[in-house]
Design an enzyme around this catalytic site. Structure first.
Site, PDB file in Angstrom:
ATOM      1  N   ASP A  17      20.794  23.600   4.097  1.00  0.00           N
ATOM      2  CA  ASP A  17      21.186  22.391   4.064  1.00  0.00           C
ATOM      3  C   ASP A  17      21.613  21.578   5.049  1.00  0.00           C
ATOM      4  OD1 ASP A  17      20.109  22.912   1.695  1.00  0.00           O
ATOM      5  OD2 ASP A  17      22.088  23.361   0.555  1.00  0.00           O
ATOM      6  N   TRP A  18      21.508  20.282   5.573  1.00  0.00           N
ATOM      7  CA  TRP A  18      21.363  19.366   5.973  1.00  0.00           C
ATOM      8  C   TRP A  18      22.759  19.692   6.766  1.00  0.00           C
ATOM      9  CZ3 TRP A  18      23.647  14.234   5.158  1.00  0.00           C
ATOM     10  CH2 TRP A  18      24.459  13.963   6.703  1.00  0.00           C
TER      11      TRP A  18
END
Length: 211
Positions: free
Chosen positions: A57-58
């Site tokens: 994830d970011w």
């Protein structure tokens, strides 16, 4: 964009292992202003052949592997699909779990009305399994090791929320106190074990969490 703040953990002719910083996408987003990402930076800075194998994830930092040729990409992707790799994450969660370890076996699905959140759905969700253990108890929060057996999107974040111990700094799932307890999502991919796609050697990589 330059390779600023990107640490190379391992590099050879078949693969790259990177310690991805937080707030960096693994692959380009759909919007034009989300083109900046790990794979793009690598491709534009000396590794045009780099191919993503799996994603973080970011906001999640830590170990991620990329392949450098089609055959290696195919084999590494197969290992992830067939669950032949081993992964562990270090996280900070709100509160102190009653037990020292446990398992969370709850099915997950994407929830379009609350995009990009995922939810537990016993009827339509996909199987998701996480093992956890407490590494350190720190009063209002705990340091835990999380081991995902499946690889669903937001799995660790939703599973920890489900047992009432959301991750600190999680803007999607944490309650107000847990969100305010840290300035970033406290989730870091700290261990990755895989088989080298060319020589068959088992390889283990580790990265210390920055929180």
């Amino acid at each position: 964009m330059p390779l600023t703040h990107i640490r190379f953990v391992h590099q050879d002719d078949a693969l790259l292992v990177i310690d991805k910083p937080t707030l960096l996408l693994s692959v380009p987003g759909r919007a034009e202003d989300n083109r900046d990402c790990l794979v793009t930076r690598l491709q534009e800075n000396g590794f045009p052949e780099a191919r993503i194998v799996h994603r973080l994830d970011w906001e999640t930092s830590g170990l991620i592997v990329l392949a450098r040729d089609a055959d290696s990409h195919r084999e590494l992707s197969r290992q992830f699909h067939d669950r032949e790799t081993e992964k562990a994450y270090t996280a900070l969660c709100w509160g102190e779990p009653e037990l020292d370890s446990g398992r969370i076996d709850l099915p997950l699905r994407y929830d379009p009305p609350t995009k990009p959140r995922h939810v537990i759905d016993h009827e339509h969700g996909r199987h998701a399994l996480t093992f956890w253990r407490v590494l350190e108890r720190c009063g209002h929060y705990s340091r835990v090791e999380l081991t995902p057996i499946t690889g669903r999107s937001h799995q660790l974040r939703v599973h920890m929320l489900a047992i009432e111990h959301p991750l600190l700094g999680d803007r999607l799932y944490a309650h107000t106190e847990a969100l305010a307890a840290h300035g970033r999502l406290c989730l870091h991919a700290s261990m990755l074990t895989l088989t080298h796609p060319q020589n068959g050697h088992r390889m283990r990589f580790e990265s210390q969490a920055p929180f």
